[in-house]
Write a protein that holds these residues in place. Structure first.
Motif, short mmCIF file in Angstrom:
data_model
loop_
_atom_site.label_atom_id
_atom_site.label_comp_id
_atom_site.label_asym_id
_atom_site.label_seq_id
_atom_site.Cartn_x
_atom_site.Cartn_y
_atom_site.Cartn_z
N GLU A 1 46.97 27.15 -66.27
CA GLU A 1 46.33 27.50 -68.03
C GLU A 1 44.84 27.75 -67.33
N SER A 2 44.53 27.21 -66.94
CA SER A 2 42.86 27.80 -66.34
C SER A 2 42.62 28.14 -64.90
N ALA A 3 44.05 27.72 -64.13
CA ALA A 3 44.04 27.91 -62.75
C ALA A 3 43.16 29.49 -62.53
N PRO A 4 42.55 29.55 -61.05
CA PRO A 4 42.19 30.96 -60.88
C PRO A 4 43.23 32.25 -60.17
N SER A 5 44.25 30.82 -59.60
CA SER A 5 45.31 31.80 -58.69
C SER A 5 46.03 31.33 -58.39
N ARG A 6 46.94 30.73 -57.32
CA ARG A 6 47.94 30.47 -56.90
C ARG A 6 48.11 29.73 -55.60
N LEU A 7 46.87 30.01 -54.96
CA LEU A 7 46.39 29.98 -53.85
C LEU A 7 45.67 28.61 -53.47
N ALA A 8 46.41 27.83 -52.73
CA ALA A 8 46.03 26.37 -53.05
C ALA A 8 46.06 25.63 -51.67
N ILE A 9 44.81 25.44 -51.37
CA ILE A 9 44.23 24.42 -50.35
C ILE A 9 45.10 23.97 -49.61
N MET A 10 45.46 24.67 -48.27
CA MET A 10 46.54 22.63 -47.57
C MET A 10 45.78 22.87 -46.06
N GLY A 11 45.90 20.76 -45.67
CA GLY A 11 45.16 20.54 -45.34
C GLY A 11 44.86 20.18 -43.94
N ARG A 12 44.43 21.65 -44.04
CA ARG A 12 43.45 21.97 -43.03
C ARG A 12 42.33 22.66 -43.19
N TYR A 13 40.96 22.78 -42.63
CA TYR A 13 40.02 22.95 -42.57
C TYR A 13 38.80 23.20 -41.76
N ILE A 14 38.36 23.99 -41.49
CA ILE A 14 37.00 24.49 -39.79
C ILE A 14 35.88 24.52 -41.32
N ILE A 15 35.47 22.93 -41.12
CA ILE A 15 34.16 23.11 -42.08
C ILE A 15 32.61 22.77 -40.93
N GLU A 16 31.48 23.75 -41.77
CA GLU A 16 30.32 23.99 -41.36
C GLU A 16 29.31 22.23 -41.69
N PRO A 17 28.12 21.81 -40.63
CA PRO A 17 27.59 20.65 -40.65
C PRO A 17 27.10 20.29 -42.21
N ARG A 18 26.96 21.22 -42.55
CA ARG A 18 25.92 21.34 -44.03
C ARG A 18 26.66 20.56 -45.54
N ILE A 19 28.27 20.48 -44.99
CA ILE A 19 28.74 19.83 -46.05
C ILE A 19 28.59 18.44 -46.36
N PHE A 20 27.47 17.94 -44.79
CA PHE A 20 27.01 16.05 -45.56
C PHE A 20 26.17 16.07 -46.39
N PRO A 21 25.20 17.14 -46.28
CA PRO A 21 23.88 16.27 -47.08
C PRO A 21 24.35 17.12 -48.38
N ILE A 22 25.29 17.75 -48.54
CA ILE A 22 26.15 17.73 -50.20
C ILE A 22 27.29 16.74 -50.56
N LEU A 23 28.27 16.30 -49.64
CA LEU A 23 28.68 15.16 -49.99
C LEU A 23 28.60 14.08 -50.42
N ALA A 24 26.93 13.71 -49.43
CA ALA A 24 26.06 13.08 -50.15
C ALA A 24 25.87 12.89 -52.15
N GLU A 25 25.69 14.10 -52.15
CA GLU A 25 25.05 14.40 -53.58
C GLU A 25 26.32 14.23 -54.40
N ILE B 1 30.32 13.35 -35.63
CA ILE B 1 30.07 15.08 -36.14
C ILE B 1 29.08 15.77 -35.75
N GLY B 2 28.05 14.66 -36.32
CA GLY B 2 26.08 15.48 -36.30
C GLY B 2 26.43 17.15 -36.51
N ASN B 3 25.90 17.58 -35.88
CA ASN B 3 25.06 18.85 -36.79
C ASN B 3 25.91 19.68 -36.02
N GLU B 4 27.50 19.54 -36.21
CA GLU B 4 28.24 20.99 -35.48
C GLU B 4 29.96 20.79 -36.47
#
Ligand code: G1P
Length: 293
Positions: free
Chosen positions: A195-219, A121-124
């Protein structure tokens, strides 16, 4: 203007929910009618205008590579037997896209699988499509996310409201609706108890993600289920950048679940002109039998 050119399809999961069918074959290769589930995902990606696709594989996943490869012997046999329609279909699959593969050496979780894509992916910004979620509808689900990304230029996640008893199966959003179907995410939590869920709005398996996620994932350390969770990394990203949820149009099936798989099989078969007539008749007779009296 940032453009999304690449997609990642994590396909390294062990498919435990589908044993014994997945003992020696990847769950992504289980057919919905006559196409493996992962082919629907790849076609959705291509129909959304993305052609560079990285599949994250694991052990036992060679059949995925073989499926999308050219099959010289099969082509010869089909040609000899005059099965030209099948030949065209088999050739089309072999030329669908430029697919790339990288292996996740240990099944450490979805976050770790996505982290394996960092060189590709690099930086995009990039798309992620999970193979368990199939969406049937007019506009491909990923295309809907890309259209929103074009406007907001920040991470976008597909979301859907789920019944209370399913909340603990998903990543759940704490979010505010900004406009019809578009949510600004304040926080996310992976598989919370109801009981502790903030809503019933669930993530489905499609995302567009900014590359900043990689250094975060490393940690990011292990989270729910002892796995490195993409949701935990997105939670951190959300403190730094805007994240939006999109309630997409279309019907979603969890094909990693036996009931969801059966539903998808029935409804995708009904969409097929070559099958719908006979299949509809068959369903009618099954229903009559089931509901008589
Ligand atoms: C993954 C994600 C979860 C998301 C779900 C959608 O969970 O971790 O946040 O809601 O996909 O299908 P999994 O199904 O891999 O447990």
């Amino acid at each position: 203007m940032k453009k999304v050119r690449k997609a990642v399809i994590p396909a390294a999961g062990r498919g435990l929910r589908f044993l014994p069918a997945t003992k020696a074959q990847p769950k992504e290769m289980l057919p919905i009618v006559d196409k493996p589930a992962i082919q629907y995902i790849i076609e959705e990606t291509l129909d959304s205008g993305i052609e560079d696709i990285l599949i994250i594989t694991g052990q036992n996943k060679c059949s995925i590579e073989n499926h999308f490869d050219k099959s010289v012997e099969l082509e010869i046999v089909l040609k000899e037997q005059g099965k030209l329609e099948l030949l065209a279909e088999v050739q089309r699959i072999g030329q669908l896209a430029d697919l790339y593969y990288v292996r996740q050496k240990e099944p450490l979780g979805l976050g770790h699988a996505v982290y394996c894509a960092r060189q590709f992916i690099g930086n995009e910004p990039f798309a992620v499509l999970l193979g368990d979620d199939l969406v049937r509808g007019t506009t491909p689900c990923l295309k809907q996310l890309l259209d929103l990304y074009e406007k907001v230029q920040s991470t976008v996640i597909a979301v859907m409201e789920v019944p209370p008893e399913h909340v603990n199966r998903y990543g759940i959003l704490d979010a505010v609706e900004e406009s019809q179907g578009v949510y600004r995410v304040k926080d996310l939590v992976e598989k919370p108890p109801l009981e502790s869920a903030p809503s019933r709005l669930a993530i489905m398996g499609r995302y567009i993600i900014e590359p900043r996620i990689f250094p975060i994932l490393a940690e990011t350390g292990p989270g729910a289920g002892g796995e490195i969770q993409l949701t935990d990394a997105l939670r951190q990203l959300c403190r730094e950048q805007a994240i939006y949820g999109l309630a997409f149009q279309g019907k979603r099936y969890d094909v990693g679940d036996k009931l969801g798989y059966l539903q998808a099989t029935v409804e995708f078969a009904l969409d097929r002109l070559d099958l719908a007539g006979g299949f509809r008749e068959y369903l009618r007779s099954v229903c009559q039998e089931l509901f008589k009296g």
